[in-house]
Design a protein around this motif. Sequence first.
Motif, PDB file in Angstrom:
ATOM      1  N   ARG A   1       0.840  -1.207   0.000  1.00  0.00           N
ATOM      2  CA  ARG A   1       0.000   0.000   0.000  1.00  0.00           C
ATOM      3  C   ARG A   1       0.875   1.257   0.000  1.00  0.00           C
ATOM      4  O   ARG A   1       0.631   2.198  -0.762  1.00  0.00           O
ATOM      5  N   GLU A   2       1.909   1.279   0.851  1.00  0.00           N
ATOM      6  CA  GLU A   2       2.809   2.433   0.934  1.00  0.00           C
ATOM      7  C   GLU A   2       3.543   2.670  -0.379  1.00  0.00           C
ATOM      8  O   GLU A   2       3.664   3.805  -0.840  1.00  0.00           O
ATOM      9  N   ARG A   3       4.074   1.607  -0.983  1.00  0.00           N
ATOM     10  CA  ARG A   3       4.822   1.758  -2.234  1.00  0.00           C
ATOM     11  C   ARG A   3       3.907   2.155  -3.385  1.00  0.00           C
ATOM     12  O   ARG A   3       4.290   2.925  -4.261  1.00  0.00           O
ATOM     13  N   HIS A   4       2.702   1.625  -3.373  1.00  0.00           N
ATOM     14  CA  HIS A   4       1.701   1.957  -4.384  1.00  0.00           C
ATOM     15  C   HIS A   4       1.389   3.461  -4.317  1.00  0.00           C
ATOM     16  O   HIS A   4       1.376   4.149  -5.336  1.00  0.00           O
ATOM     17  N   LYS A   5       1.166   3.951  -3.103  1.00  0.00           N
ATOM     18  CA  LYS A   5       0.859   5.371  -2.892  1.00  0.00           C
ATOM     19  C   LYS A   5       2.058   6.250  -3.245  1.00  0.00           C
ATOM     20  O   LYS A   5       1.912   7.304  -3.864  1.00  0.00           O
ATOM     21  N   LYS A   6       3.253   5.814  -2.857  1.00  0.00           N
ATOM     22  CA  LYS A   6       4.475   6.598  -3.075  1.00  0.00           C
ATOM     23  C   LYS A   6       4.749   6.843  -4.560  1.00  0.00           C
ATOM     24  O   LYS A   6       5.255   7.889  -4.942  1.00  0.00           O
ATOM     25  N   ARG A   7       4.388   5.875  -5.399  1.00  0.00           N
ATOM     26  CA  ARG A   7       4.636   6.060  -6.833  1.00  0.00           C
ATOM     27  C   ARG A   7       3.526   6.853  -7.518  1.00  0.00           C
ATOM     28  O   ARG A   7       3.563   7.058  -8.736  1.00  0.00           O
ATOM     29  N   GLY A   8       2.526   7.292  -6.731  1.00  0.00           N
ATOM     30  CA  GLY A   8       1.482   8.164  -7.265  1.00  0.00           C
ATOM     31  C   GLY A   8       0.375   7.436  -7.993  1.00  0.00           C
ATOM     32  O   GLY A   8      -0.419   8.062  -8.693  1.00  0.00           O
ATOM     33  N   ASP A   9       0.291   6.138  -7.825  1.00  0.00           N
ATOM     34  CA  ASP A   9      -0.751   5.350  -8.484  1.00  0.00           C
ATOM     35  C   ASP A   9      -2.068   5.565  -7.760  1.00  0.00           C
ATOM     36  O   ASP A   9      -2.179   5.309  -6.565  1.00  0.00           O
ATOM     37  N   GLU A  10      -3.067   6.062  -8.473  1.00  0.00           N
ATOM     38  CA  GLU A  10      -4.357   6.338  -7.855  1.00  0.00           C
ATOM     39  C   GLU A  10      -5.340   5.190  -8.018  1.00  0.00           C
ATOM     40  O   GLU A  10      -6.476   5.263  -7.538  1.00  0.00           O
ATOM     41  N   ASN A  11      -4.932   4.122  -8.691  1.00  0.00           N
ATOM     42  CA  ASN A  11      -5.794   2.955  -8.835  1.00  0.00           C
ATOM     43  C   ASN A  11      -5.880   2.218  -7.508  1.00  0.00           C
ATOM     44  O   ASN A  11      -5.025   2.356  -6.641  1.00  0.00           O
ATOM     45  N   GLU A  12      -6.912   1.393  -7.381  1.00  0.00           N
ATOM     46  CA  GLU A  12      -7.058   0.593  -6.169  1.00  0.00           C
ATOM     47  C   GLU A  12      -5.916  -0.414  -6.083  1.00  0.00           C
ATOM     48  O   GLU A  12      -5.545  -1.041  -7.076  1.00  0.00           O
ATOM     49  N   CYS A  13      -5.356  -0.556  -4.914  1.00  0.00           N
ATOM     50  CA  CYS A  13      -4.241  -1.470  -4.691  1.00  0.00           C
ATOM     51  C   CYS A  13      -4.794  -2.893  -4.529  1.00  0.00           C
ATOM     52  O   CYS A  13      -5.668  -3.139  -3.708  1.00  0.00           O
ATOM     53  N   SER A  14      -4.284  -3.829  -5.322  1.00  0.00           N
ATOM     54  CA  SER A  14      -4.715  -5.228  -5.250  1.00  0.00           C
ATOM     55  C   SER A  14      -3.674  -6.059  -4.512  1.00  0.00           C
ATOM     56  O   SER A  14      -2.478  -5.912  -4.737  1.00  0.00           O
ATOM     57  N   PHE A  15      -4.155  -6.930  -3.645  1.00  0.00           N
ATOM     58  CA  PHE A  15      -3.272  -7.791  -2.876  1.00  0.00           C
ATOM     59  C   PHE A  15      -3.272  -9.219  -3.407  1.00  0.00           C
ATOM     60  O   PHE A  15      -2.685 -10.113  -2.802  1.00  0.00           O
ATOM     61  N   PHE A  16      -3.915  -9.438  -4.542  1.00  0.00           N
ATOM     62  CA  PHE A  16      -4.053 -10.777  -5.119  1.00  0.00           C
ATOM     63  C   PHE A  16      -2.725 -11.509  -5.227  1.00  0.00           C
ATOM     64  O   PHE A  16      -2.590 -12.652  -4.804  1.00  0.00           O
ATOM     65  N   TRP A  17      -1.725 -10.856  -5.774  1.00  0.00           N
ATOM     66  CA  TRP A  17      -0.434 -11.503  -6.034  1.00  0.00           C
ATOM     67  C   TRP A  17       0.321 -11.832  -4.752  1.00  0.00           C
ATOM     68  O   TRP A  17       1.153 -12.734  -4.729  1.00  0.00           O
ATOM     69  N   LEU A  18       0.042 -11.107  -3.676  1.00  0.00           N
ATOM     70  CA  LEU A  18       0.742 -11.362  -2.417  1.00  0.00           C
ATOM     71  C   LEU A  18       0.452 -12.748  -1.846  1.00  0.00           C
ATOM     72  O   LEU A  18       1.257 -13.296  -1.110  1.00  0.00           O
ATOM     73  N   TYR A  19      -0.696 -13.296  -2.187  1.00  0.00           N
ATOM     74  CA  TYR A  19      -1.112 -14.552  -1.563  1.00  0.00           C
ATOM     75  C   TYR A  19      -0.978 -15.772  -2.468  1.00  0.00           C
ATOM     76  O   TYR A  19      -1.367 -16.868  -2.083  1.00  0.00           O
TER      77      TYR A  19
END
Length: 109
Positions: A56-74
């Motif tokens: 979530r932090e890295r997604h926000k830091k790069r300025g991505d405004e799309n919803e963050c998906s956790f699918f790949w993490l699991y």
Amino acid sequence: MSFALSTYLNSSFDYVFFSSVVVVDKTIREAILKDITAKDYSIIGITLTCSEETLRERHKKRGDENECSFFWLYLKPHEGDYVINIDNKSVQQIVDEMKVIIDSEGKEY
């Protein structure tokens, strides 16, 4: 993907890095590897993983405004891949860990 990888592998680079979430799937990975025409190269699989908070932090830091998906993490890492947890690590620390793996291991195909 196989054609592009073959082209790079046949171009005398010391290292070729291929980064993609699609190669987590065993069938896709095998199909890509099977169609590589280059010879005399080593494959090292490395899976990077982290917590939802880090993603979530890295997604926000790069300025991505799309919803963050956790699918790949699991998803379970591909059998035989090295797994590096990137929580609380700098890019340099992650690269250093990858370099240790690359310098010490390889699978001949």
